[in-house]
Design an enzyme around this catalytic site. Structure first.
Site, PDB file in Angstrom:
ATOM      1  N   ARG A 230     -25.460  20.828  -0.456  1.00 45.07           N
ATOM      2  CA  ARG A 230     -25.885  21.847   0.499  1.00 45.07           C
ATOM      3  C   ARG A 230     -25.146  21.614   1.804  1.00 45.07           C
ATOM      4  O   ARG A 230     -24.988  20.463   2.235  1.00 45.07           O
ATOM      5  CB  ARG A 230     -27.407  21.788   0.748  1.00 45.07           C
ATOM      6  CG  ARG A 230     -28.252  22.418  -0.352  1.00 45.07           C
ATOM      7  CD  ARG A 230     -28.102  23.938  -0.397  1.00 45.07           C
ATOM      8  NE  ARG A 230     -28.890  24.560  -1.458  1.00 45.07           N
ATOM      9  CZ  ARG A 230     -28.477  24.796  -2.693  1.00 45.07           C
ATOM     10  NH1 ARG A 230     -27.260  24.450  -3.058  1.00 45.07           N
ATOM     11  NH2 ARG A 230     -29.262  25.365  -3.570  1.00 45.07           N
ATOM     12  N   GLU A 259     -22.756  29.143   5.580  1.00 45.83           N
ATOM     13  CA  GLU A 259     -22.159  29.929   4.499  1.00 45.83           C
ATOM     14  C   GLU A 259     -22.842  31.275   4.286  1.00 45.83           C
ATOM     15  O   GLU A 259     -22.240  32.196   3.726  1.00 45.83           O
ATOM     16  CB  GLU A 259     -22.171  29.132   3.182  1.00 45.83           C
ATOM     17  CG  GLU A 259     -23.564  28.913   2.597  1.00 45.83           C
ATOM     18  CD  GLU A 259     -23.516  28.184   1.250  1.00 45.83           C
ATOM     19  OE1 GLU A 259     -22.888  27.125   1.163  1.00 45.83           O
ATOM     20  OE2 GLU A 259     -24.133  28.693   0.295  1.00 45.83           O
ATOM     21  N   HIS A 291     -19.172  28.193  -2.878  1.00 42.43           N
ATOM     22  CA  HIS A 291     -20.431  27.962  -3.609  1.00 42.43           C
ATOM     23  C   HIS A 291     -20.313  28.470  -5.060  1.00 42.43           C
ATOM     24  O   HIS A 291     -21.119  29.281  -5.508  1.00 42.43           O
ATOM     25  CB  HIS A 291     -21.610  28.637  -2.900  1.00 42.43           C
ATOM     26  CG  HIS A 291     -22.910  27.918  -3.150  1.00 42.43           C
ATOM     27  ND1 HIS A 291     -23.836  27.682  -2.182  1.00 42.43           N
ATOM     28  CD2 HIS A 291     -23.427  27.368  -4.276  1.00 42.43           C
ATOM     29  CE1 HIS A 291     -24.871  27.038  -2.690  1.00 42.43           C
ATOM     30  NE2 HIS A 291     -24.642  26.831  -3.976  1.00 42.43           N
TER      31      HIS A 291
END
Ligand code: NAD
Length: 333
Positions: A230, A259, A291
């Site tokens: 993360r 993000e 991601h």
């Protein structure tokens, strides 16, 4: 049951529709869930959400007032949900705890190999007719020390993969896993002795900015840092200083703290306004993916099936205990 599915992409629609064997009424919404869009779930007992949907107090209170009782996360991480507020509102929060740890661990190894052998630069060079090797020098992984922070489903596989390359594997976790092939050490030892450091712990108040100016200073000069967990685990500005000083010689990211404003969208014809992110992109020794570590066919199938197992159970007045996320669980972690 009526389920509002936020942040839907074409691949979500495909895999979720296939797994909806109980024929729940699905509303596919491209919009992310936030205070501006929560009204779209009016009258929907469940919302199905992803990593960058925002489930803070304001959004949860609105959802609860509109009749939503179930938050079905189609991901493992749950840092985007205010669990205390959800509990106080009597909402059930269910996630997909493990869908393909292979997907994320394999992507992690991919980033390590790419950065080490400069495959991102080699790809571009060869296409330009440049076959020079200057600047592409790598190192043998064999014999290097890899530090793995978090040895749950994903970290455990990364430990095994790197041991397979002949690396010495150091591990740190708040709970030791007897199946881990790495040697458990404390964090200062892991920072000091690792040539490669890779993060696989959840984002919690206790792990926020785990990678900071202080911890970077404790790392070996020339360290490779990988984060597929993360974004909030890493203080990006501190990492930029680490890159500029050379302390960090390689950086591989699949996640980024800000993000939510960037990832999962095609912004190729727009100006990116995030100067910190743009600074990262100027370094030749930084590889960023958007991601995508989870993004395999197997993972999307498992995510969709577990999401509907959670929704099916809830609609029958049951729950799958191992998939529930509660505020107590976060405090324990
Ligand atoms: P997991 O729950 O199986 O393992 C997490 C491990 O971290 C556990 O062993 C836990 O004890 C440990 N941990 C908790 N607090 C810690 C701390 N302070 N220091 C060190 N370790 C700590 O989770 P997982 O399935 O292995 O996933 C790991 C993380 O990867 C998730 O939390 C998620 O944020 C991230 N993830 C990313 C993607 C992606 O596409 N990039 C996909 C799935 C998961």
């Amino acid at each position: 049951m009526k389920v509002a599915v936020f942040s839907t992409k074409p691949y979500d629609r495909r895999f979720l529709s296939a797994a909806n064997t109980a024929s729940h009424q699905l509303l596919f919404l491209e919009a992310p869930l936030n205070d501006m869009t929560a009204a779209l779930a009016q009258g929907y007992e469940a919302v199905c959400v992803f990593v960058n949907d925002c489930l803070d107090r304001v959004v949860l209170e609105q959802l609860a007032a509109q009749g939503t009782r179930l938050i079905a996360l189609r991901c493992a991480g749950f840092n985007n949900v205010d669990l205390k507020v959800a509990a106080a509102l009597g909402m059930t929060v269910a996630r997909v705890p493990a869908y393909s740890p292979y997907a994320v661990s394999e992507h992690t190894v991919g980033l390590i190999l790419t950065l080490n052998r400069r495959l991102h630069r080699a790809y571009a060079r060869v296409r330009e007719g440049n076959f020079a090797l200057q600047g592409l020098l790598g190192f043998d992984l064999h014999g290097r020390t890899v530090g793995v922070v978090g040895t749950g489903n994903i970290g455990l596989l990364v430990c095994k993969a790197m041991a397979g390359f002949g690396c010495r594997v150091l591990a740190y976790d708040v709970r030791q896993n007897p199946d881990c092939v790495g040697e458990y050490v404390d964090l200062p030892t892991l920072w000091a002795e690792s040539d490669i450091i890779t993060l696989h712990c959840p984002l919690l108040p206790s792990t926020h900015h785990l990678i900071s100016t202080d911890t970077i200073t404790q790392m070996k000069p020339g360290v490779m840092l990988i984060n597929t967990s993360r974004g909030g685990l890493v203080d990006t500005r501190a990492v930029i200083e680490g890159l500029k000083s050379g302390r960090i010689a390689y950086l591989g990211l699949d996640v980024y703290e800000q993000e939510a404003d960037l990832f999962f969208e095609d912004l190729s014809d727009q100006m990116i306004k995030d100067d910190v992110f743009e600074r990262l992109l100027t370094f030749p020794n930084v590889v960023i993916t958007g991601h995508q570590a989870f993004f395999t066919q197997e993972a999307l199938t498992n995510i969709a099936e577990t999401t509907f197992a959670n929704i099916n159970a809830f609609s029958e007045g049951k729950t799958i205990a191992s998939n529930l996320v509660t505020a107590e669980r976060v405090v324990r972690a």
